[in-house]
Structures are given as structure tokens and as C-alpha cells.
Design an enzyme around this catalytic site. Structure first.
Site, PDB file in Angstrom:
ATOM      1  N   PRO A   1     -11.372  -0.834  -2.093  1.00  0.00           N
ATOM      2  CA  PRO A   1     -12.542  -1.647  -2.447  1.00  0.00           C
ATOM      3  C   PRO A   1     -13.810  -0.997  -1.913  1.00  0.00           C
ATOM      4  O   PRO A   1     -13.764  -0.105  -1.060  1.00  0.00           O
ATOM      5  CB  PRO A   1     -12.267  -2.971  -1.746  1.00  0.00           C
ATOM      6  CG  PRO A   1     -11.475  -2.584  -0.541  1.00  0.00           C
ATOM      7  CD  PRO A   1     -10.644  -1.388  -0.942  1.00  0.00           C
TER       8      PRO A   1
ATOM      9  N   HIS B   1      -7.797   0.830   2.170  1.00  0.00           N
ATOM     10  CA  HIS B   1      -7.578  -0.568   2.511  1.00  0.00           C
ATOM     11  C   HIS B   1      -6.358  -0.825   3.397  1.00  0.00           C
ATOM     12  O   HIS B   1      -6.195  -1.922   3.932  1.00  0.00           O
ATOM     13  CB  HIS B   1      -7.413  -1.344   1.202  1.00  0.00           C
ATOM     14  CG  HIS B   1      -7.842  -2.775   1.267  1.00  0.00           C
ATOM     15  ND1 HIS B   1      -7.948  -3.486   2.446  1.00  0.00           N
ATOM     16  CD2 HIS B   1      -8.175  -3.649   0.303  1.00  0.00           C
ATOM     17  CE1 HIS B   1      -8.335  -4.724   2.181  1.00  0.00           C
ATOM     18  NE2 HIS B   1      -8.475  -4.845   0.892  1.00  0.00           N
TER      19      HIS B   1
ATOM     20  N   SER C   1     -10.565 -12.512  -4.815  1.00  0.00           N
ATOM     21  CA  SER C   1     -10.858 -12.550  -3.381  1.00  0.00           C
ATOM     22  C   SER C   1     -12.252 -13.116  -3.158  1.00  0.00           C
ATOM     23  O   SER C   1     -13.190 -12.756  -3.859  1.00  0.00           O
ATOM     24  CB  SER C   1     -10.820 -11.150  -2.764  1.00  0.00           C
ATOM     25  OG  SER C   1      -9.504 -10.658  -2.690  1.00  0.00           O
ATOM     26  N   GLN C   2     -12.357 -13.993  -2.169  1.00  0.00           N
ATOM     27  CA  GLN C   2     -13.668 -14.450  -1.714  1.00  0.00           C
ATOM     28  C   GLN C   2     -14.110 -13.527  -0.573  1.00  0.00           C
ATOM     29  O   GLN C   2     -13.393 -13.365   0.412  1.00  0.00           O
ATOM     30  CB  GLN C   2     -13.603 -15.891  -1.207  1.00  0.00           C
ATOM     31  CG  GLN C   2     -14.928 -16.341  -0.612  1.00  0.00           C
ATOM     32  CD  GLN C   2     -14.870 -17.720   0.013  1.00  0.00           C
ATOM     33  OE1 GLN C   2     -15.698 -18.561  -0.276  1.00  0.00           O
ATOM     34  NE2 GLN C   2     -13.907 -17.974   0.873  1.00  0.00           N
TER      35      GLN C   2
ATOM     36  N   SER D   1      -5.872 -15.152   4.720  1.00  0.00           N
ATOM     37  CA  SER D   1      -5.707 -14.542   6.033  1.00  0.00           C
ATOM     38  C   SER D   1      -4.621 -15.249   6.829  1.00  0.00           C
ATOM     39  O   SER D   1      -4.596 -16.482   6.928  1.00  0.00           O
ATOM     40  CB  SER D   1      -7.024 -14.601   6.808  1.00  0.00           C
ATOM     41  OG  SER D   1      -6.820 -14.219   8.150  1.00  0.00           O
TER      42      SER D   1
ATOM     43  N   TYR E   1       0.786  -1.229   0.000  1.00  0.00           N
ATOM     44  CA  TYR E   1       0.000   0.000   0.000  1.00  0.00           C
ATOM     45  C   TYR E   1       0.821   1.283   0.000  1.00  0.00           C
ATOM     46  O   TYR E   1       0.722   2.094  -0.910  1.00  0.00           O
ATOM     47  CB  TYR E   1      -0.923   0.020   1.232  1.00  0.00           C
ATOM     48  CG  TYR E   1      -1.922  -1.101   1.255  1.00  0.00           C
ATOM     49  CD1 TYR E   1      -2.980  -1.131   0.355  1.00  0.00           C
ATOM     50  CD2 TYR E   1      -1.812  -2.144   2.160  1.00  0.00           C
ATOM     51  CE1 TYR E   1      -3.900  -2.161   0.366  1.00  0.00           C
ATOM     52  CE2 TYR E   1      -2.724  -3.183   2.179  1.00  0.00           C
ATOM     53  CZ  TYR E   1      -3.766  -3.187   1.284  1.00  0.00           C
ATOM     54  OH  TYR E   1      -4.671  -4.206   1.286  1.00  0.00           O
TER      55      TYR E   1
END
Length: 684
Positions: A103, A329, A550-551, A445, A90
Site C-alpha cells: 500500500p 506490508h 480498509s478504514q 486489528s 504475504y
């Protein structure tokens, strides 16, 4: 304000009771790296890379030196990769935040019959935010536990406490993530309300009492009235935050020359969050349109200036019922955004509006408009930012599709992981579009560890390639051998098993991306010449995530979306539900190589083909319950001028805020939204 990514005290680390992130063995990472890349490179490229990797990992070589330094770093730090990761993902990224990084979560379409309805919704939402903030301040949130793979492990909760207490400060070379530090006598908490590109301070605590919902509504009404005053109208300063990070840092330094501007910036940077009261966009509000409006506001001609992108949480309430939240984010991952927004929507459903019963504070002071002293130089900078945002708006090719043929329950009946199954389907779709696989990012994660954020699941496995080739027999290449359904089914199982195995490796801290990043950065800190492994073409290819996924599952009817991570790539976010799957696919119009509608078309066909294969091979799947004998109509709302002009278009009506289940979603299984997925910067 202190830097947020400072190292926590040893007491904090011990108090959390979470283990440190492990450091994988050097040779394990190098072996996995070669396996991940072999089928994505030419034979010549791979042979060269294999030699470079062997030399890097040789006994007594530079790899062992860097590994030893990382081992020392792990002993000293609570999380050896966190600072490296945060900067790389980032803070060092110079691209604009909207689309490229931030997002959005899109709420169900609201039915506001009058302007007052949207203000009531906003007041109710703010009331929920303050309730959630109370839980955070009391550290009263229950600890999250991992679900899905390796379920039951407690997870690091620190990201939650950054939701309303952090800010991304632009820098000329690198941004800074800062945190507000509470004092003995903190200033009254406030929210910034954006309305008609103006910013207003809404104090939520007056005379040591938190405002109730009627008070909040009264103040919002005053703000709308103040924003309507044309003689008071100021330039759309918020547009500056939509620019590239270096450009915004330079513009901010110009703003800071005036004390009036410094005061306004200070109020925004210290606020809890933003609430953006958007005007009706005038667009037909399909899922796709609402997703784009959340990501960029529709540009300067609509609500693009009604934002302040540096703030982590911006709640958008549109007069036309287009609502959601866009987040910066860097402080937290998608699971935190989902948990917060689900709390708020469930609060709004389960807690009736208190506008009638509550007693109001008498003689509320009027909210304060933030002032800006604008020189010709500042006006020129705003105009430049406006032009760049307009180009970004026109370039985004978004397609939100609800796949209704089946959902995760059908996949579970096949005794397969829904996430792994969908990842294989994405590989199949890409292969059918382009005849090859590419480096794919799926966020995993690592909150099982102290200060854990994410690592990468590399979904473009050799097993996935074998399966998609088998499924494409006779479609792309006549030379491909013919496979019968049972062999294809075995290959599908193999691809899913490989995906699941890598997922477990990633969530247990043993994946390769963070490790390679650490080795690269420790070499830079030691002022060594960049090792050849990180200058090699294969490393650059490995970090060009043309497919970023991404889920983001939810229990409330809403969905997440984000932009592509490279100019010629796709951003693909998916939300598996019991009987359907929501896909948000993004790309850029300027790329002649991509088309979101075409990708969705291939994805739908692939999901149908995989279902047919499962039904042929698994006779106990109750296929009749899953199919109504009709082909799925593809719901697309984006332009398809590049390819796939045959796609049909239709609208899909979205219900009011709807809680589908009292259970929490499988939100922290193995995946969640992350912005590697939103990091267009090529790692070099």
C-alpha cells in the site's frame, strides 16, 4: 540476519503483559461460517456445504482432532496463528509487490518552486525519520490504546520496531521476513537514496555523530550531481524487485554470483529505509494520478525503476511535489504506517528547518554509488521485469474520490458507527452495480493480544443484504416488496448492528478466518489429506475477496491506497473526516466486470440516499448544516471507457502539509489497512 517471525521468549511475552490470542470454539466458528456464506451461495451449494461442515464438526471427527492440536499449539506459542497468517497473507504470495501487495500513503501535494526545494523537503524528512528512529531505539514510544469499539485496551507495539529493521527476502517458493540484529559495535546507520534509477549510500552517522539537516542536504546535492553523470549510469536494477516473487528470487541468485552485486545487495538490505528522489512525472497531478505514482512509480518510463520494493519503508519525494511513502506490508499494519507518517509530517510542520543554524561536519565524505556487474543474462531479466511492470501500470484502474456531502460527524449524529455505516454503503454500492453481494474483507486489528496482527470482518452480512435489497426496490427487480422509509431505517440499523457485532467478535479474537486458516494449516502439518471443508467450493468462494476494504483515518491531510486483491475485484480504502470522506477505489482494466468510476458513482449515490433516509427518519439531524442544496460533483480522474461515461471530471486542489487536529485519529478503532486486501493468491 535471523528470521523476524521467530517465537519470542516467554519473558518477552510476560513483559508485554498482553494476553494470548484466544482460540474460538469449533462449533461457534462452523455456525458463523455457515451464516456468513448462506446468502452468498446458491441453495444447492449451501446444502452441500452444510453437510460437509456438519460432518467436519461431528463428535470424534477430524474437526475435533484439529481443534485439539490447535489447542496444544496455543499453549506452546505466544500467538498460535501468527506464523500461519504471515505465510498465507504475504510470504507465500508469489505476485509482484507493487499494486498487488504494497500500500501507499499519499502526502499533500507540495509546491516545489525549484529543484533545491525538493531536496530541502527530503533532508527535513530524513531528519524526522532519524528522530523517530531514536524514539524506537529507546523504546520510548508511548503504548497505543484501543479506540472505538472496546476502547482503552493496551495494544501490542512490536510492529513499530520492524519499521526500519526488517527486510523481505525473496524466495523461490516462500519469502523470508528477516530482522537486523544489533551487535556490540553496529555498523554506521545508513539510508539508501534512489535517484535516476541509481542507488547511493547516505551514511547518517559519521564520526559517531548523526548528521544534521544541513549535512543531509549537502549529501543529497552530491547524490543528485553524481546521478546526472551519464557515463556512470547503470541499468535499472530496482526493476527486478517489482517482478513476481519467484522471478525476483531467481534474478537475485544470478546477481549474487558477483561479489560487487553481493556487496550492493547487502547495503540495501541493511539500510534503515529508502528515500526515492523522483523526477517530475509530466502528468497532471490529480489525487488519482498521485496515488498511482506512489503505488508503481509510473512504470519504467517514469520512476518505476527508482524503487526497491523489498524494503518496508520507501519515502518518495518527487521534483513535481508528488510525495508519499510506499511500504512492504508484511512487517506491520496500516496503523503503524499512519502513526509514523503523521509523526514525520507533524515534525516537519512543527520543527522549523535547521539548515541555517546548524554547524556542519567539515569535509563530509561523498556518498557512495552502489555498483552492479551486469551480464547479458541480468540485462535480459531487467528487461523482462520492465515489461511486466508496464503491463501492471496500464492495468490499474484507480479512482480517488473526495465525498464532500458529509463526513463522520453527520453519521455520529445519527448515533451510528461511521465505520459500520460506510461498510453498509459499500455493500449498497456493490449491490447496485452487480445485483448481489460477495465475500468482503475488512481488516480488524487484534493487537490487543501478544503478536496480534489482523483478522477479517465479513461485512457482507445477511442484514446488509436485506437493507440493500430494500433500498433498491423498483430499481433492479420488480418482484422486491415495497418498503416504507421507517422499515428501511430499521433495516439500516439492523445492518449496522450486525456489522458492529461482528467487529467486536473480530477484535476480541473470535472471528472465523484465522481459526479456519489454523485448522487448515494444522491438518497440512499433520500430513492429513486436506479436509473436504477446505476443498469445498464454498470455502474457495469465501476467500475470493472481490471487495477488499480498509478504514485508514488520519489527522494529517493525506490518504492511503492499494490495489485489488483478485483480478475481478475492488480495493477500497477510506478515510473518514469530520465533514468529508476520502475513498481510494482500485480495480483492473482487464476485467470486463469492474470499473472503478462506476463503483464510485454508485457509492456516491448510495451515500446520498442513506443520508436522505436518515434525515427523513431522524428529524434532529440538522440536515441544513450538512447540505448546501447542490448535488456533489464526482471528482474522478480515471478513464471511464468501460462504463459510466457520464461521470464528470475535475481536479481537486490539495493543500500543503496540513495538520487538521492535534488529536490522534481514531486509527486503531476496529479497522486498519491490511493486505488480505492485497493477497491475490487463492487460498486452497
Amino acid at each position: 540476519m535471523p528470521i523476524l517471525n521467530r517465537e519470542p521468549s516467554k519473558d518477552t511475552e510476560d513483559g508485554d503483559g498482553l494476553p494470548k490470542l484466544p482460540l474460538p470454539k469449533l462449533q461457534d466458528t462452523l455456525d458463523t461460517y455457515l451464516r456468513c456464506m448462506k446468502h452468498l451461495l446458491t441453495e444447492e451449494q449451501f446444502n452441500k456445504t452444510q453437510k460437509i461442515v456438519t460432518q467436519f464438526g461431528a463428535p470424534g471427527g477430524v474437526g475435533e482432532l484439529l481443534q485439539s492440536k490447535l489447542t496444544e499449539r496455543r499453549e506452546k506459542k505466544a500467538n498460535w496463528v501468527y506464523d500461519y497468517w504471515l505465510n498465507d497473507m504475504y510470504l507465500s504470495n508469489r505476485l509482484a509487490l507493487p499494486v498487488n501487495s504494497s500500500p501507499a500513503m499519499v502526502f499533500p501535494q507540495q509546491n516545489f518552486r525549484a529543484p533545491m526545494d525538493s531536496l530541502r523537503f527530503a533532508a527535513h524528512l530524513i531528519s524526522g525519520v532519524l528522530e523517530y528512529k531514536t524514539l524506537l531505539d529507546a523504546r520510548a514510544l508511548p503504548v497505543d490504546y484501543a479506540r472505538g469499539q472496546l476502547a482503552g485496551t493496551p495494544l501490542c507495539m512490536e510492529q513499530y520496531y520492524r519499521l526500519f529493521a526488517s527486510y523481505r527476502l525473496p524466495g523461490s517458493e516462500r519469502d523470508t521476513l528477516v530482522a537486523q540484529e544489533s551487535t556490540v559495535m553496529p555498523e554506521p546507520e545508513h539510508i539508501i537514496v534512489a535517484c535516476k534509477n541509481q542507488f547511493f549510500v547516505l551514511d547518517v552517522v559519521i564520526n559517531f555523530r548523526r548528521l544534521n539537516e544541513r549535512d543531509l542536504l549537502t549529501q543529497l546535492q552530491k547524490i543528485v550531481k553524481m546521478a546526472d553523470s551519464e557515463e556512470e549510469c547503470l541499468p535499472s536494477i530496482g526493476l527486478l524487485t517489482s517482478d513476481g516473487r519467484t522471478e525476483w528470487a531467481e534474478a537475485r541468485s544470478v546477481l549474487m554470483r558477483e561479489s560487487t552485486n553481493r556487496d550492493s545487495l547487502d547495503m540495501i538490505e541493511r539500510c534503515l529505509c529508502l528515500v526515492c528522489l523522483d523526477e517530475a512525472s509530466g502528468s497532471l497531478l490529480s489525487d488519482t494520478t498521485r496515488a498511482t505514482l506512489m503505488l508503481h512509480g509510473g512504470g519504467a518510463t517514469k520512476n518505476g525503476g527508482n524503487r526497491w520494493y523489498d524494503k518496508p519503508m520507501q519515502f518518495v519525494v518527487g521534483a513535481d511535489g508528488c510525495c508519499g511513502v510506499v511500504c512492504e506490508h508484511s512487517p506491520f499494519e496500516g496503523i503503524v504506517l499512519v502513526q509514523c507518517t503523521e509523526y514525520l509530517l507533524k515534525y516537519m510542520i512543527g520543527s522549523p528547518s535547521k539548515l541555517v543554524r546548524a554547524a556542519s561536519v567539515s569535509e563530509l565524505p561523498a556518498p557512495r554509488r552502489l555498483r552492479w556487474k551486469c551480464t547479458p543474462e541480468i540485462l535480459k531479466l531487467v528487461s523482462s521485469s520492465c515489461d511486466k511492470l508496464e503491463r501492471l501500470v496500464k492495468n490499474l484502474d484507480m479512482n480517488v474520490h473526495k465525498f464532500h456531502d458529509y463526513g463522520k460527524e453527520f453519521i455520529k449524529r445519527q448515533k451510528m458507527s461511521p465505520d459500520a455505516y460506510i461498510q453498509v454503503a459499500l455493500q449498497l454500492a456493490f449491490y447496485r452495480c452487480y445485483g448481489r453481494l460477495v465475500s468482503t474483507y475488512e481488516s480488524a486489528s487484534i493487537r490487543r493480544f501478544c503478536q496480534g496482527r489482523v483478522d477479517n470482518i465479513r461485512s457482507a452480512t445477511p442484514e446488509a443484504l436485506a437493507f440493500v435489497k430494500a433500498m433498491n426496490d423498483g430499481k433492479l427487480s420488480l418482484s422486491v416488496s415495497c418498503f416504507i422509509d421507517t422499515e428501511r431505517m430499521e433495516m439500516l440499523q439492523g445492518a449496522i448492528n450486525a456489522q458492529t457485532k461482528y467487529t467486536v467478535m473480530a477484535i476480541t479474537g473470535m472471528a472465523i478466518d484465522n481459526h479456519l486458516l489454523g485448522l487448515r494449516e494444522i491438518a497440512h502439518e499433520m500430513k492429513l489429506e486436506k479436509p473436504e471443508i477446505f476443498r469445498d467450493e464454498a470455502y474457495l468462494i469465501s476467500n475470493q475477496f472481490i471487495l477488499s476494504t480498509s478504514q485508514v483515518p488520519t489527522t494529517v491531510e493525506m490518504f492511503c491506497c492499494y490495489g485489488p486483491v483478485v483480478p475481478n475485484g475492488y480495493g477500497t480504502c477510506y478515510n473518514p473526516q469530520s465533514d468529508h470522506i476520502i475513498f481510494s477505489v482500485s480495480s483492473f482494466h482487464k476485467s470486463p466486470q469492474t470499473c472503478s468510476a462506476e463503483f464510485v458513482k454508485c457509492l456516491v449515490q448510495g451515500l446520498q440516499d442513506m443520508r436522505d433516509l436518515c434525515e427523513k427518519c431522524n428529524h434532529g439531524s440538522n440536515s441544513a448544516e450538512q447540505r448546501n442544496g447542490q448535488k456533489l460533483e464526482v471528482h474522478t480522474q480515471t478513464k471511464t471507457q468501460k462504463r459510466a461515461p457520464d461521470l464528470t471530471k475535475s481536479q481537486h486542489t490539495v493543500p500543503q502539509v496540513l495538520v487538521k487536529s492535534p488529536e490522534r485519529a481514531n486509527m486503531d478503532a476496529q479497522t486498519q489497512t491490511s493486505s488480505k486486501g492485497m493477497n491475490l493468491k487463492e487460498r486452497n
